[in-house]
Design a protein around this motif. Structure first.
Motif, PDB file in Angstrom:
ATOM      1  N   GLY A  44       0.645  -1.369  -0.080  1.00  0.00           N
ATOM      2  CA  GLY A  44       0.091  -0.042  -0.136  1.00  0.00           C
ATOM      3  C   GLY A  44       0.949   1.349  -0.021  1.00  0.00           C
ATOM      4  N   HIS A  45       0.032   2.198  -0.253  1.00  0.00           N
ATOM      5  CA  HIS A  45       0.659   3.786  -0.299  1.00  0.00           C
ATOM      6  C   HIS A  45       0.669   4.162   0.842  1.00  0.00           C
ATOM      7  N   VAL A  46       1.695   5.036   1.507  1.00  0.00           N
ATOM      8  CA  VAL A  46       1.703   5.756   2.585  1.00  0.00           C
ATOM      9  C   VAL A  46       2.205   7.281   2.231  1.00  0.00           C
ATOM     10  N   TYR A  47       1.270   8.027   2.752  1.00  0.00           N
ATOM     11  CA  TYR A  47       1.700   9.474   2.960  1.00  0.00           C
ATOM     12  C   TYR A  47       2.352  10.117   4.057  1.00  0.00           C
ATOM     13  N   ASP A  48       3.351  10.814   4.204  1.00  0.00           N
ATOM     14  CA  ASP A  48       4.016  11.504   5.455  1.00  0.00           C
ATOM     15  C   ASP A  48       3.833  12.872   5.159  1.00  0.00           C
ATOM     16  N   LEU A  49       2.972  13.529   5.799  1.00  0.00           N
ATOM     17  CA  LEU A  49       2.593  15.078   5.375  1.00  0.00           C
ATOM     18  C   LEU A  49       3.275  15.838   6.505  1.00  0.00           C
ATOM     19  N   GLY A  50       3.903  17.033   5.790  1.00  0.00           N
ATOM     20  CA  GLY A  50       4.785  17.534   6.701  1.00  0.00           C
ATOM     21  C   GLY A  50       5.884  16.795   7.238  1.00  0.00           C
ATOM     22  N   ALA A  62      12.804   0.732   8.531  1.00  0.00           N
ATOM     23  CA  ALA A  62      13.519  -0.222   9.641  1.00  0.00           C
ATOM     24  C   ALA A  62      12.677  -1.360  10.075  1.00  0.00           C
ATOM     25  N   ARG A  63      11.412  -1.337   9.676  1.00  0.00           N
ATOM     26  CA  ARG A  63      10.661  -2.476  10.077  1.00  0.00           C
ATOM     27  C   ARG A  63      10.007  -3.415   9.009  1.00  0.00           C
ATOM     28  N   LEU A  64       9.914  -2.708   7.908  1.00  0.00           N
ATOM     29  CA  LEU A  64       9.177  -3.221   6.527  1.00  0.00           C
ATOM     30  C   LEU A  64       9.877  -3.397   5.493  1.00  0.00           C
ATOM     31  N   PRO A  65       9.862  -4.357   4.754  1.00  0.00           N
ATOM     32  CA  PRO A  65      10.896  -4.600   3.727  1.00  0.00           C
ATOM     33  C   PRO A  65      10.328  -3.824   2.505  1.00  0.00           C
ATOM     34  N   PRO A  66      11.318  -3.504   1.512  1.00  0.00           N
ATOM     35  CA  PRO A  66      11.007  -2.622   0.237  1.00  0.00           C
ATOM     36  C   PRO A  66       9.576  -2.817  -0.451  1.00  0.00           C
ATOM     37  N   GLU A  67       9.277  -4.057  -0.697  1.00  0.00           N
ATOM     38  CA  GLU A  67       8.000  -4.318  -1.183  1.00  0.00           C
ATOM     39  C   GLU A  67       6.768  -3.956  -0.371  1.00  0.00           C
ATOM     40  N   ALA A  68       6.851  -3.968   0.715  1.00  0.00           N
ATOM     41  CA  ALA A  68       5.743  -3.884   1.786  1.00  0.00           C
ATOM     42  C   ALA A  68       4.982  -2.537   1.682  1.00  0.00           C
ATOM     43  N   PHE A  69       5.579  -1.409   0.838  1.00  0.00           N
ATOM     44  CA  PHE A  69       4.911  -0.074   0.872  1.00  0.00           C
ATOM     45  C   PHE A  69       5.979   0.975   0.057  1.00  0.00           C
ATOM     46  N   THR A  70       5.068   1.926  -0.639  1.00  0.00           N
ATOM     47  CA  THR A  70       5.580   3.005  -1.195  1.00  0.00           C
ATOM     48  C   THR A  70       5.177   4.180  -0.326  1.00  0.00           C
ATOM     49  N   LEU A  71       6.158   5.192  -0.336  1.00  0.00           N
ATOM     50  CA  LEU A  71       5.764   6.395   0.471  1.00  0.00           C
ATOM     51  C   LEU A  71       5.959   7.657  -0.166  1.00  0.00           C
ATOM     52  N   GLN A 112       8.489  18.733  -2.588  1.00  0.00           N
ATOM     53  CA  GLN A 112       8.200  19.912  -1.913  1.00  0.00           C
ATOM     54  C   GLN A 112       6.819  20.374  -2.298  1.00  0.00           C
ATOM     55  N   GLY A 113       5.786  20.670  -1.470  1.00  0.00           N
ATOM     56  CA  GLY A 113       4.726  21.178  -1.654  1.00  0.00           C
ATOM     57  C   GLY A 113       3.713  21.510  -0.651  1.00  0.00           C
ATOM     58  N   ASP A 114       2.637  22.181  -0.767  1.00  0.00           N
ATOM     59  CA  ASP A 114       1.661  22.467   0.213  1.00  0.00           C
ATOM     60  C   ASP A 114       0.573  21.391   0.361  1.00  0.00           C
ATOM     61  N   ILE A 115       0.465  20.813   1.460  1.00  0.00           N
ATOM     62  CA  ILE A 115      -0.358  19.647   1.567  1.00  0.00           C
ATOM     63  C   ILE A 115      -1.690  20.067   1.604  1.00  0.00           C
ATOM     64  N   ARG A 116      -2.154  21.072   1.553  1.00  0.00           N
ATOM     65  CA  ARG A 116      -3.388  21.605   1.342  1.00  0.00           C
ATOM     66  C   ARG A 116      -3.992  21.569  -0.006  1.00  0.00           C
ATOM     67  N   THR A 117      -2.968  21.283  -0.938  1.00  0.00           N
ATOM     68  CA  THR A 117      -3.617  21.839  -2.440  1.00  0.00           C
ATOM     69  C   THR A 117      -3.002  20.735  -3.337  1.00  0.00           C
ATOM     70  N   ILE A 118      -1.965  19.839  -2.874  1.00  0.00           N
ATOM     71  CA  ILE A 118      -1.530  18.932  -3.930  1.00  0.00           C
ATOM     72  C   ILE A 118      -2.686  18.043  -4.177  1.00  0.00           C
ATOM     73  N   ASP A 119      -2.292  17.075  -5.533  1.00  0.00           N
ATOM     74  CA  ASP A 119      -3.358  16.279  -5.801  1.00  0.00           C
ATOM     75  C   ASP A 119      -2.844  14.633  -5.168  1.00  0.00           C
ATOM     76  N   TYR A 120      -3.767  14.148  -4.314  1.00  0.00           N
ATOM     77  CA  TYR A 120      -3.438  12.769  -3.770  1.00  0.00           C
ATOM     78  C   TYR A 120      -3.991  11.655  -4.438  1.00  0.00           C
ATOM     79  N   ARG A 121      -3.221  10.618  -4.372  1.00  0.00           N
ATOM     80  CA  ARG A 121      -3.410   9.228  -4.880  1.00  0.00           C
ATOM     81  C   ARG A 121      -4.066   8.436  -3.802  1.00  0.00           C
ATOM     82  N   PRO A 122      -4.800   7.294  -4.034  1.00  0.00           N
ATOM     83  CA  PRO A 122      -5.238   6.492  -2.984  1.00  0.00           C
ATOM     84  C   PRO A 122      -4.204   6.002  -2.053  1.00  0.00           C
ATOM     85  N   ALA A 123      -4.309   6.009  -0.684  1.00  0.00           N
ATOM     86  CA  ALA A 123      -3.348   5.689   0.376  1.00  0.00           C
ATOM     87  C   ALA A 123      -4.010   4.623   1.059  1.00  0.00           C
ATOM     88  N   SER A 124      -3.133   3.798   1.766  1.00  0.00           N
ATOM     89  CA  SER A 124      -3.470   2.896   2.914  1.00  0.00           C
ATOM     90  C   SER A 124      -3.256   3.341   4.368  1.00  0.00           C
TER      91      SER A 124
END
Length: 255
Positions: free
Chosen positions: A61-67, A79-88, A118-130
């Motif tokens: 699944g996809h992860v967003y870290d905002l800010g 540190a806990r999940l292998p590379p295939e476990a997520f995109t971020l 780099q961007g403003d989290i209020r205005t960017i286009d988001y993709r589906p995330a888990s």
């Protein structure tokens, strides 16, 4: 961190005028030390993010870290999940933060699929995330923008997905809040900050960091449609919550 970090000494000298706090190059240079000495439980929250992701993040699944600041959430998950476990995707408004986060993540976890933008989290286009993480970020937005942003995040969160929200909070009872604030100042003194530093940073953050109460956070998230909201961590006037979006067919989340 792969590159040098310095001790936070931004407010050690008396200033004639204390400017509003901003995440500029001076802050970036000492940010790891600043958060370690200024945010109670910051390390414990980061440590648990990987554990929570193991439990609640859909594999791949996809992860967003905002800010995202210097990319600490990406490092914690890697540190806990292998590379295939997520995109971020990490988003930060500060170009200085973005530049250093990219360098750190490329050095520390090059196999993981982590992109910093780099961007403003209020205005960017988001993709589906888990999984969506807002670690001490919402508090810096204008209060009028908070509902709209969280509403957008709820809409892109997949069914069964979770949002983790960590924030400085204000207690609704005046006496309780005063006690928590004073103990927080004691925490900072114990970590080497002087009364002058505490006072000047508080002035710098005034009207920049505007915290909500836990009740306000819970009511806002419930009102957006989250199935359940749990405060899983609190240390003085800092807290972290996890909000669950209902699974298809109403199946409950794992305990």
């Amino acid at each position: 961190m792969s590159d040098a970090s310095y001790r936070d000494a931004i407010f050690t000298t008396p200033l004639d005028r204390v400017a509003s706090f901003s995440f500029d190059e001076q802050v970036v240079a000492c940010f790891p030390d600043m958060v370690r000495r200024s945010i109670p439980g910051y390390g414990q929250i980061l440590g648990m993010l990987g554990v929570l992701a193991e439990r609640h993040l859909r594999h791949g699944g996809h992860v967003y870290d905002l800010g995202c600041s210097l990319g600490a959430v990406g490092l914690a998950l890697a540190a806990r999940l292998p590379p295939e476990a997520f995109t971020l995707t990490g988003i930060d408004l500060s170009p200085a933060m973005v530049e250093r986060a990219r360098a750190t993540l490329a050095s520390e976890c090059p196999e993981h699929r982590i992109i910093i933008e780099q961007g403003d989290i209020r205005t960017i286009d988001y993709r589906p995330a888990s999984l969506i993480v807002l670690n001490f970020t919402l508090q810096f937005l204008d209060p009028a923008d908070r509902d709209a942003l969280l509403g957008r995040l709820y809409s892109v969160l997949e069914p069964g997905g979770v949002l983790i929200l960590s924030e400085k909070i204000v207690a609704e009872d005046e006496a309780e809040n005063a006690w928590l604030v004073e103990r927080y100042h004691d925490f900072k003194r114990a970590n080497g900050y002087s009364d002058l530093e505490i006072s000047q940073k508080r002035t710098a953050l005034e009207n920049v960091l505007r915290p909500d109460s836990l009740a306000t956070h819970h009511a806002r998230l419930a009102g957006l449609g989250f199935e359940r909201v749990t405060t899983w961590f609190q240390y003085l006037n800092f807290a972290s919550m996890i909000a669950f979006k209902a699974r298809p067919g109403g199946h409950p989340h794992d305990a």
